[in-house]
Design a protein around this motif. Structure first.
Motif, short mmCIF file in Angstrom:
data_model
loop_
_atom_site.label_atom_id
_atom_site.label_comp_id
_atom_site.label_asym_id
_atom_site.label_seq_id
_atom_site.Cartn_x
_atom_site.Cartn_y
_atom_site.Cartn_z
N PRO C 33 -3.48 21.82 -0.72
CA PRO C 33 -3.97 21.28 0.54
C PRO C 33 -3.06 21.70 1.69
O PRO C 33 -1.91 22.10 1.48
N GLY C 34 -3.57 21.57 2.90
CA GLY C 34 -2.78 21.94 4.06
C GLY C 34 -3.39 23.15 4.74
O GLY C 34 -3.83 24.08 4.08
N ASP C 35 -3.43 23.09 6.06
CA ASP C 35 -4.06 24.16 6.80
C ASP C 35 -3.01 24.77 7.73
O ASP C 35 -2.28 24.05 8.41
N PRO C 36 -2.91 26.10 7.76
CA PRO C 36 -1.86 26.72 8.56
C PRO C 36 -1.93 26.31 10.03
O PRO C 36 -0.90 26.04 10.65
N VAL C 37 -3.14 26.28 10.58
CA VAL C 37 -3.26 25.99 12.01
C VAL C 37 -2.80 24.56 12.29
O VAL C 37 -1.96 24.31 13.16
N GLU C 38 -3.32 23.62 11.52
CA GLU C 38 -2.93 22.23 11.73
C GLU C 38 -1.44 22.04 11.53
O GLU C 38 -0.76 21.35 12.29
N ALA C 39 -0.91 22.70 10.50
CA ALA C 39 0.51 22.52 10.19
C ALA C 39 1.38 23.05 11.33
O ALA C 39 2.37 22.44 11.68
N MET C 40 0.98 24.19 11.89
CA MET C 40 1.81 24.79 12.93
C MET C 40 1.68 24.07 14.26
O MET C 40 2.61 23.97 15.03
N MET C 41 0.45 23.60 14.54
CA MET C 41 0.18 23.07 15.86
C MET C 41 0.52 21.59 15.99
O MET C 41 0.57 21.06 17.09
N SER C 42 0.67 20.92 14.84
CA SER C 42 0.73 19.47 14.94
C SER C 42 2.06 18.99 15.51
O SER C 42 2.20 17.86 15.89
N SER C 273 10.05 27.98 4.42
CA SER C 273 9.42 27.55 5.67
C SER C 273 7.99 28.08 5.77
O SER C 273 7.11 27.42 6.31
N ALA C 274 7.76 29.27 5.23
CA ALA C 274 6.40 29.82 5.28
C ALA C 274 5.45 28.94 4.48
O ALA C 274 4.32 28.68 4.90
N VAL C 275 5.93 28.45 3.32
CA VAL C 275 5.06 27.60 2.52
C VAL C 275 4.81 26.28 3.25
O VAL C 275 3.69 25.76 3.25
N SER C 276 5.84 25.77 3.92
CA SER C 276 5.66 24.45 4.52
C SER C 276 4.67 24.47 5.67
O SER C 276 4.11 23.44 6.03
N VAL C 277 4.42 25.64 6.27
CA VAL C 277 3.35 25.69 7.27
C VAL C 277 2.18 26.55 6.81
O VAL C 277 1.30 26.87 7.61
N ARG C 278 2.20 26.95 5.54
CA ARG C 278 1.11 27.74 4.97
C ARG C 278 0.86 29.02 5.76
O ARG C 278 -0.26 29.35 6.11
#
Lengths: 546, 268, 315, 496
Positions: C33-42, C273-278
């Motif tokens: 689960p987790g979406d790159p856009v949401e993870a980066m922008m949130s 870090s790449a994994v944590s924001v997908r």
């Protein structure tokens, strides 16, 4: 032969060797004395544990830090004891050389043969690399290594055992030693190769005038090469004398016992009843076996083998290493898949066209060469036997599996009931092989494949096991394929001999006929190569070309 | 007697993991912000308190339980599956062998970190997740050991003997081969317990371990590191526990191997 | 000769394995689960669902999974890892700069670890002190996790004694400082390697020492030193090579903890870090590099094995 | 008061202001026009790019590219551009350039960070080359705040495409070297409209993503200034007499509720939580004591539209919390508390709250996945309670709107919360020009927040820059603008 005026090269007095095992001291050799004269060959004979090899190694200080060596070792007037390793280093491979039992492991696998030989030469001489290489090539030619130029640039694993032993000998004579120690140099070799190596050693000795200390357990070899013999047992000298004296008139009981245990090629056989039943237990019909090679090519292990074994008959399968004799046994036991022909056991086609049953026949059992390896180290003896019975009972429901039955079988092969709960490692080699025989018998087989069952045992043990096996065979009446490289052994036990060479049967027939009137040249060569425990006979054979 | 030193130490450790939490008079989770950073040797808190004022000794004891449980469970899981894969591959040969062992190779070439990161990201940090991750990481090791050993043992003569005497497949595998590959497998298992503690605490250090606030030694080191300059003991104390536990279990391997050897066993 | 065919075959298998790893990771990353856009922008700024959708389209995340997988494999075939979501830069460039740091760590640690291991392993069979050092200290070193050792070094050598910097990377243009900053991480990484290699070297030497050819060598008057070098150490190195390859393969994965402890901008921390924001392109690229490195090491070890042991070469 | 801007300050004497070496808290990749990429990128953006207006050191909006601006009414803004504006590459900036940029940012497909402000854009008129008139379909008193956002710089046409690099701007510094992954080198741009007051010759950014490494770099003298000082490092910096720790109350942390399901669908339970949390403990545990507890909604200092009463809504009282829970009829409550393992202050805040909740009889189980899973769970409503952080980019109470509107519509608000009442009050407030009158209207919204607790502010964290005492003229802008406004201060700094 023995001139009284000959100089004594080596003189050993009161040699004692102790080994430190854990915290206890174990005496291996006790107050041993002997001399070797110039150009003389002294053979030290004995069974395993007699201390003969330790004696040989002690002469050059090769025993390692756990051994304590005392006494006197006098080499050409120089006392080697206590060891002066600086001095020894100069002596070793130079004035005293040594060759070992396993040439394959005695050479470093990662260097080319020529390189190793050159290294040895340069170690004791001032020769340049080129000169040393030239000398090495010369030596390889001298020991008659075929295609020496090619072999020079090959690794040990690319050469055969016989070829490697020639390389080893070349190394040993590189610096023209005064004494050559040969520690069972032919034990690992086939008889035909053994004969060649012994010939070579004799030839080099007469050419270079060195003395040889020859360690062996084989009285045939002793008879072939020794001028004088020293018999050892449990670290002590039993007796010594000239070879002829010792063989014709042994003084000690132990020597007599040993000599009688040696299976000699008995050409008068025939006293063994050839009770060939008419019904066939095992039949091979042009059986072929190919083993997958490492590079995808196949190695033809068996080619068009036709063979029948009748009920109650003992057939000796004879051949040198690589002849395919063990493969025949493994096919009979169902361990190896054939790719041509047919195998019929007790009337059932087990392999090949028309085979619908399992490859394994409940009627076949096996006795292995290496008794130790054939027993599960994690199972107690009783459990091993019971397991075999339980498995066999799946097709032979009438088999008993009770402890009483197992103990009865154990008693029959001469094993006490106290061994029932022992692990294999707690048994001696002979006992383990008895367990192997008990296991083979217990399932009441119609055919027993015995694959060199005694070749790993000492001669005296070998004889008792062999006698037991013969007795049981007669009592139980099973047919037997007896696989051996030793024609003498074959002559003692079999009614029929099958000679194999490179995956084919070259000759087969009644034992007496094969031994007395072989028709195939290979059989003849094989027979001629077997050294007989009779120095007079050996010398005679040597003088008349085969 | 020296041979039993390590098993005794290991048992002592296991005992500590089981009863330790009962002996320490503090709740490993109870926070007391006022009493945070109590030093080593405080009368009430023998090993001091952390940034939440939680008792370090209580956390070490509770952590021991977690470390041991995860390491042992993961090892058992990995051993079961690894031995299954390795033995199946070695015994069946042919395409099954190829598929299984290449699969093991592929597993080995996936960076372990990414495996852990992904599994934890998917499932969230928790004890079962940690066990799963660790088991996944150690399966290839067991598979390789079991594979190599089985290949060797299946060609030994006593196995051939069993075949000749008509032993069924099951009893060849379970009765003949398995007991004879167990010595190296057990040694591997003990090493794996040590490695599992090592890797598991490493994952805890990276925040991929167990669900907070449950204590894990690696997590304690990581937290302690943040206060390294002012309160170094918060890092050093759990560090010492991690090291000594790993030391005990890795040395236990040799002892186990020796004990499994029939030559070391007395006849009854 | 055959070595080339053999190497080619190993290389082909290696490539297939790299592709397998890529596919597995691709699917695994998408399942998590987790979406790159949401993870980066949130973290900053108010993002409405519309913006998220727009950016997802920009990154091509609106495409169905199989299409994206095919596209990824196509790009990979051309050695293109795509553009990092997080940094809007080619993933290859980012990975390249991080890889240099990690490689520097790995190569230095492996070199010092293996060299020290062989030295101490050889020493241990020759002297009592060496024996004690390897058999008593070795297991202890092996029991210290890198993050504990690293943290301790920082504490003792940097914070208490102030001898070495606590971490961070200095540019290569300042070589002295650059190396100073590498001392502790390399020490941390190479200690367990040295312990392992010393152990293996020791066992290997003890085994080889009992081989017949060693006796032959002594029996032919070679000096103890010559025998040791020519007939013991040389043969004992084969298992050392195998284990070295294993260690080296594990090293690139192990750097992450050390990167964390010493704040080094390496591949491991990039991956975390790449994994944590997908950041999918970065994840795939980093995994590609690490798995290819691992597989390459193994192939190299196999081929090196052939050089050390002629019997292996002829197989 | 949306007042007229005047020309800023006296010109700083021309001279060697040195180069500022700045240790930046994140690795900044390519600049892309529109989307937000975090605080570090804001700082870089503010050096290279410039919008119509900007913040000054007090958080006040002052002219930038626009020489003057005027709020005709809350839906009607008129900007007058300066003379002779140009980008770094010399290309001129006129009203058409501004129009193109703003229209680009108003296009939601570009993913622009300030899209929400421009989503109500009705039209942009450019009566002449220097005048830009923006008309909104709804009143928005904070429109100028958005125009001062670091993501609202005016960009050249080449940057107006998704993913296009955006390194050429109208800001005080231009890019000289991009050392990808390591740092950026900027030099003073002589195209900048206010270049005479820029003392620095350049700014060199070096990336130090790890907090303690960043502090170490400053302590070692490798850099002149760092952003985002880790809380555990405050003392280390303060202990060094050559360094200045410039900390202000910055962004805040808060708690979200999933109001779609029991028990948090009940406002009483949410109130109970509001009384149960010991904010001092949170500040101590998560921020090492460096922060301010929040007992009401966070307010940006210097903004006249807040009423001090807004900061005093709930007091810490476990007894009251228990009573409220009893009233709500819940007992032996077990809930999940979502946080993230990626940031230790998130986890520590949750841990601290967990202990407080236990105190009032609520068993909270931590769910601490990595950041991406956390955001997915948060935005998808997969939680009971969640820890979150907020850094509003506007200073006025209008920000409350985003934090009140529930998910999935807003990623900041409690999942499923219907904030129409609050939004109505805030919108009404936005339409009022008079601060005092607006305050009363906003207060109505805050009263709803007090009773309904759509989100629960917990603490305002200290946001600190640290620099050598040789750095002069720099100031950390207080409040939310510490993140979005402080970047504008760098051009005023100099290194002695």
């Amino acid at each position: 032969m023995s001139d009284a005026a000959r100089e004594t090269v080596l003189s050993v007095r009161d040699l004692s060797i102790d080994f430190l095992a854990g915290r206890t001291r174990k005496s291996i050799v006790r107050t041993l004395s002997f001399d070797i004269a110039q150009r003389e060959t002294l053979a030290i004979v004995g069974e395993s544990g007699s201390g003969k090899s330790v004696t040989a190694l002690s002469l050059l200080g090769l025993l390692g830090p756990r051994a304590t060596v005392s006494g006197e070792i006098d080499f050409l007037g120089r006392n080697l004891l206590p060891y002066d390793f600086h001095h020894l280093t100069k002596l070793r491979g130079n004035e005293v050389s040594i060759i070992f039992q396993e040439p394959m492991s005695a050479l470093n696998p990662v260097y080319k043969v020529g390189q190793q030989l050159t290294d040895v030469i340069r170690n004791h001489t001032q020769l340049s690399v080129d000169q040393a290489r030239e000398h090495a090539m010369e030596l390889l030619r001298k020991v008659r290594l075929p295609t020496p130029k090619t072999k020079f640039a090959q690794y040990p694993f690319e050469l055969s055992g016989g070829q490697l032993q020639r390389v080893m000998i070349a190394m040993a004579i590189a610096c023209r030693p005064r004494l050559l120690i040969a520690d069972e140099p032919t034990t690992a070799l086939d008889v035909t190769v053994q004969a060649q190596i012994l010939d070579l050693l004799r030839e080099l000795q007469s050419e270079m005038g060195m003395s040889i200390l020859f360690i062996t357990h084989d009285f045939g070899v002793v008879a072939d090469i020794a001028d004088r013999v020293l018999v050892m047992r449990n670290g002590e000298k039993v007796e010594s004398g000239t070879a002829v004296d010792l063989f014709t008139d042994p003084k000690e009981d132990y020597t007599r016992e040993l000599l009688s245990a040696v299976p000699s090629l008995d050409r008068r056989v025939g006293n063994r009843a050839v009770q060939t039943g008419t019904d066939t237990v095992l039949q091979f019909r042009s059986v072929g076996v190919t083993f997958a090679g490492r590079r995808g090519d196949g190695i033809r292990a068996l080619d068009g083998i036709d063979l029948s074994i009748h009920r109650g008959e003992v057939v000796a399968l004879v051949g040198e290493s690589g002849s395919g004799k063990s493969t025949v046994g493994n096919v009979a036991a169902g361990l190896v898949r054939i790719d041509g022909g047919q195998v019929v056991l007790d009337g059932t086609v087990r392999q090949g066209n028309g085979a619908d049953a399992s490859r394994h026949s409940p009627g076949v059992s096996m006795v292995f060469q290496d008794a130790n390896a054939s027993l599960n180290p994690r199972m107690r003896i009783g459990a091993t036997l019971r397991a075999a019975l339980k498995w066999a009972r799946r097709s032979k429901p009438e088999l008993e599996t009770s402890d009483e039955y197992i103990k009865r079988i154990m008693a029959e092969v001469g094993l006490g009931a106290d061994l029932f709960n022992r692990f294999p490692h707690e048994l001696s080699g002979g006992q383990k092989q008895r367990v192997g025989i008990a296991r083979a018998l217990s399932v009441k087989p119609s055919l027993v494949v015995a694959d060199e069952p005694t070749s790993a045992l000492d001669v005296s043990v070998q004889k008792t096991v062999l006698d037991l096996f013969g007795k049981l065979q007669r009592e139980h009446g099973f047919a037997c394929i007896f696989i051996t490289h030793d024609l003498s052994l074959a002559s003692n036990i079999s009614s029929r001999v099958v000679v194999m060479y490179r995956g084919r049967i070259v000759e087969q027939g009644p034992t007496r006929r094969i031994l007395t009137a072989p028709s195939d040249p290979y059989t003849r060569a094989l027979l001629d190569s077997i050294p007989q425990p009779d120095p007079v006979l050996q010398r005679a054979r040597r003088t008349q070309p085969a | 007697m020296r041979r039993y030193l390590l098993p005794v130490l290991a048992s002592a450790f296991v005992l500590f993991a089981i009863v330790g939490p009962l002996l320490v008079p503090h709740d490993p989770l109870a926070q007391n912000i006022v009493k945070r950073f109590a030093p080593l040797g405080s009368p009430e808190h023998l090993l001091g308190t952390d940034n939440f004022g939680r008792d370090v000794l209580a956390r070490i004891a509770a952590g021991a339980q977690v470390e041991l449980f995860t390491a042992v469970s993961a090892t058992l899981l990995a051993m079961t599956f690894g031995v299954l894969i390795g033995m199946t591959a070695a015994y069946s040969r042919g395409p099954t062998e190829g598929v299984l062992m290449r699969g093991v190779d592929v597993m080995l070439s996936i960076p372990p970190l990414i495996l852990a990161l992904l599994v934890v990201a998917a499932l969230g940090p928790s004890v079962p997740t940690l066990i799963g991750v660790l088991a996944l990481l150690f399966i290839p090791g067991f598979a390789r050991v079991a594979y190599g050993q089985t290949l060797e043992v299946r060609n030994r003569q006593f196995v051939e003997a069993a075949i000749i005497f008509g032993a069924p497949r099951r009893s060849i595998i379970l009765g003949q081969i398995l007991p004879n590959i167990m010595a190296p497998v057990l040694a591997q298992a003990s090493l794996t317990i040590a490695s599992a503690i090592l890797v598991g605490s490493g994952l805890g250090y990276l925040g991929l371990g167990i669900r907070p606030p449950a204590p894990s030694w690696g997590g304690m080191v990581a937290d302690g590191q943040r206060y390294m300059s002012s309160h170094p003991m918060l890092m050093i104390v759990p560090g010492i526990f991690v090291v000594s536990t790993i030391l005990i279990f890795s040395a236990l391997g040799d002892t186990l191997r020796a004990l499994w050897d029939p030559r070391e066993q007395r006849s009854r | 000769m055959e070595l080339t065919t053999y190497s080619a075959k190993r290389l082909a298998i290696g490539l297939v394995m790299v592709v397998c790893v890529q596919v597995i990771i691709f699917l695994a990353v998408q399942v998590v689960p987790g979406d790159p856009v949401e993870a980066m922008m949130s973290e900053t700024g108010n993002i409405s669902p519309e913006i998220v959708a727009a950016l997802r389209e920009q990154f091509g995340l609106d495409q169905p999974l199989p299409v994206r997988l095919l596209e990824h494999m196509r790009e990979l075939f051309m050695l293109d890892f795509g553009t990092s979501f997080q940094y809007s830069q080619p993933a290859a460039a980012i990975i390249g700069s991080r890889l240099l740091v990690s490689l520097e760590l790995v190569v230095l640690s492996a070199f010092f670890g293996i060299a020290a291991g062989i030295f101490f392993g050889s020493w241990s069979v020759q002297t009592r002190i060496g024996n004690w050092l390897v058999s008593a200290l070795g297991p202890i070193i092996l029991s210290v996790p890198g993050y504990v050792a690293g943290s301790f070094f920082v504490l003792a050598l940097s914070l208490w004694l102030g001898w070495l910097p606590a971490g961070g990377m200095a540019p290569i243009s300042d070589p002295v400082e650059h190396l100073r900053r590498l001392v502790l991480p390399v020490l941390t990484l190479s200690l367990p390697i040295a312990a392992t290699i010393a152990k293996v070297t020791r066992y290997s030497i003890l085994e080889v020492r009992n081989q017949d050819w060693v006796r032959t060598s002594r029996a032919y008057g070679f000096s103890a030193r010559r025998t040791f070098r020519r007939d013991i150490l040389r043969n004992a190195l084969t298992p050392v090579l195998t284990v070295s390859a294993l260690e080296l393969g594990g090293l690139i994965g192990a750097t992450v903890l050390v990167e964390r402890v010493f704040n080094l901008p390496g591949l491991g921390s990039l991956l975390v870090s790449a994994v944590s924001v997908r950041d999918y392109p970065l994840i795939q690229g980093a995994v590609f590099v690490i798995s290819a490195f691992y597989i390459a090491i193994n192939i190299a070890a196999d081929i090196g094995y052939g050089f050390l042991d002629p019997r292996a070469a002829r197989r | 008061m949306l007042s007229l801007g005047a020309r800023v300050g006296p010109a700083i004497a021309q001279g060697a202001g040195g180069t500022l070496v700045f240790g930046l808290s994140a690795n900044v990749g390519n600049l892309v026009y529109g989307p937000s990429r975090g605080a570090a990128q804001f700082i870089v953006n503010q050096q290279i790019h410039r919008g119509l207006v900007k913040f000054d050191e007090n958080g006040t909006i002052v002219p930038a590219l626009a020489e003057s601006f005027e709020a005709v009414d809350p839906s009607n803004y008129r900007f007058t551009l300066r003379d002779g504006l140009s980008f770094h590459d010399g290309s001129p900036i006129d009203s058409a350039t501004v129009k193109a940029s703003l229209e680009y940012l108003a296009d939601k497909s570009t993913g622009a960070a300030i899209y929400s402000a421009l989503s109500t854009l009705a039209s942009i008129e450019t009566p002449d080359a220097k005048t830009v008139v923006v008309k909104l379909s709804k009143p928005n008193a904070s429109f100028l705040d958005y125009m001062a956002d670091p993501n609202a710089g005016i960009a050249p046409a080449a940057a107006l495409a998704p993913g296009a690099a955006n390194w050429i701007g109208a800001g005080p510094f231009k890019l000289q070297a991009n050392d990808s992954g390591v740092g950026l080198t900027l030099v003073k741009a002589d195209t900048y409209y206010d270049k005479d007051s820029v003392a620095l010759e350049g700014v060199r950014f070096i990336f130090y993503p790890d907090s303690s490494a960043r502090t170490n770099a400053l302590l070692a003298g490798d850099v002149d200034m760092i952003d985002f000082v880790g809380w555990e490092d405050f003392e280390r910096v303060e202990a060094d007499s050559n360094l200045v720790l410039d900390a202000v109350p910055g962004p805040f942390v808060y708690t979200m509720f999933n109001v779609e399901k029991a028990p948090f669908d009940n406002p009483k339970v949410r109130q109970a939580i509001a009384h149960a949390i010991n904010r001092d403990n949170v500040v101590a545990a998560a921020f090492y004591g460096h922060g301010e507890p929040l007992y009401g909604v966070p307010m940006s200092p210097g903004n006249g539209r807040f009423d001090p009463k807004m900061g005093d809504l709930w007091e810490y009282s476990p007894e009251k919390a228990r009573a409220l829970l009893k009233e709500a009829g819940v007992d032996g409550l077990k809930v999940s508390l979502l946080t993230s393992s990626t940031y230790s202050f998130f986890r520590d805040m949750a841990l601290s709250m967990q202990a407080d909740l236990k105190e009032v009889g609520i068993e909270a189980e931590l769910d601490a996945p990595d950041w991406a899973t956390y955001t997915a769970s948060k935005n998808g409503g997969k939680y009971d309670l969640a820890v979150a952080g907020g850094a509003p980019s506007v200073t006025g109470p209008v920000y409350l709107q985003a934090y009140s509107i529930g998910g999935p519509a807003s990623s900041f608000g409690s999942y499923g919360y219907d904030a129409s009442e609050i939004v109505a009050h805030i919108q009404a407030g936005e339409a009022i020009t008079d601060d005092a009158a607006a305050r009363t209207e906003y207060m109505k919204a805050v009263e709803v927040i007090r009773d309904e607790v759509p989100f629960l502010p917990v603490a305002q964290r200290s946001q600190a820059f640290a620099y050598k005492n040789t750095v002069k003229g720099f100031k950390n802008v207080s409040g939310f603008l510490s993140i979005t406004g402080t970047g504008y201060m760098i051009e005023k700094a100099k290194v002695e």
